[in-house]
Design an enzyme around this catalytic site. Structure first.
Site, PDB file in Angstrom:
ATOM      1  N   LYS A  73       0.833  -1.204   0.000  1.00 39.93           N
ATOM      2  CA  LYS A  73       0.000   0.000   0.000  1.00 39.93           C
ATOM      3  C   LYS A  73       0.867   1.252   0.000  1.00 39.93           C
ATOM      4  O   LYS A  73       1.810   1.356   0.787  1.00 39.93           O
ATOM      5  CB  LYS A  73      -0.914   0.022   1.234  1.00 39.93           C
ATOM      6  CG  LYS A  73      -1.910  -1.117   1.272  1.00 39.93           C
ATOM      7  CD  LYS A  73      -2.715  -1.120   2.557  1.00 39.93           C
ATOM      8  CE  LYS A  73      -3.682  -2.301   2.593  1.00 39.93           C
ATOM      9  NZ  LYS A  73      -4.390  -2.369   3.880  1.00 39.93           N
ATOM     10  N   TYR A 133      -5.114   5.470  -0.710  1.00 36.78           N
ATOM     11  CA  TYR A 133      -4.001   4.543  -0.854  1.00 36.78           C
ATOM     12  C   TYR A 133      -4.167   3.676  -2.086  1.00 36.78           C
ATOM     13  O   TYR A 133      -5.264   3.289  -2.467  1.00 36.78           O
ATOM     14  CB  TYR A 133      -3.754   3.710   0.405  1.00 36.78           C
ATOM     15  CG  TYR A 133      -4.880   2.845   0.895  1.00 36.78           C
ATOM     16  CD1 TYR A 133      -4.926   1.497   0.568  1.00 36.78           C
ATOM     17  CD2 TYR A 133      -5.868   3.367   1.721  1.00 36.78           C
ATOM     18  CE1 TYR A 133      -5.944   0.692   1.054  1.00 36.78           C
ATOM     19  CE2 TYR A 133      -6.881   2.579   2.209  1.00 36.78           C
ATOM     20  CZ  TYR A 133      -6.916   1.237   1.869  1.00 36.78           C
ATOM     21  OH  TYR A 133      -7.929   0.434   2.333  1.00 36.78           O
TER      22      TYR A 133
END
Length: 183
Positions: A73, A133
């Site tokens: 991420k 993200y």
């Protein structure tokens, strides 16, 4: 000046990114993602999904990870401020069970790279926060796992200033010692 500054953390593979920001009286501009620049600093993964979360003050989300289809991420905050946390879930790692916490905000424009093999979560420090993200694999709810946010073995300092707002799912997370982990 480099287009992006890579700052190591105490966890190998997890690092803070500070983009070069161009600002004037009109506002600012920066590249939040550039595949070539990311490759130059060691992020060669392909991103397949973008997520956007909006949360109120003291909301605590996490600690999430996927045992199959693990996700790397690239996390940033566009409005507000969060304390972003990564926990090493790799048994073979010298930092297994250790965590790193970083303040991300719309003001500091920092990003955090959390590679696959780590659990991730955050607590909102401001009145509201918008967290974006990029993920390297698709969300797979059947493979998602949660480590309870207040695990006594991890001893994460969430910098609490009151009782956090935690979902039922996250309150029912596994203890770190009982959680599935990576090899």
């Amino acid at each position: 000046m480099d287009a992006i500054n890579k700052i190591p953390t105490s966890l190998p593979g997890v690092f803070i990114l500070e983009p070069r920001v161009f600002g004037d009286e009109r506002g600012f501009f920066f590249e939040s993602y550039n595949q070539q620049l990311m490759a130059q600093i060691g992020i060669n993964e392909q991103f397949v999904q973008d997520n956007h979360s909006c949360s109120s003050r003291n909301v605590l989300r996490g600690l999430h990870y996927q045992v199959k289809h693990p996700q790397g991420k690239l996390v940033r905050v566009v409005e507000g401020e969060v304390l972003d946390v990564a926990v090493d879930m790799r048994r073979s790692s010298s930092t297994f069970g250790r965590w790193e916490a970083v303040r991300l905000s719309g003001e500091n424009k920092r990003m955090l790279w959390v590679p696959a093999g780590f659990a991730h979560g955050f607590r909102v420090l401001s009145q509201k926060a918008h967290v974006l993200y990029k993920a390297t694999d698709f969300y797979a709810p059947e493979h998602e796992r949660t480590v309870v946010w207040n695990d006594p073995d991890l001893k994460i300092d969430w910098e609490l200033d009151g009782e956090p707002i935690v979902s039922t799912k996250d309150r029912r997370g596994a203890a770190f010692r009982d959680a599935e982990s990576y090899a």
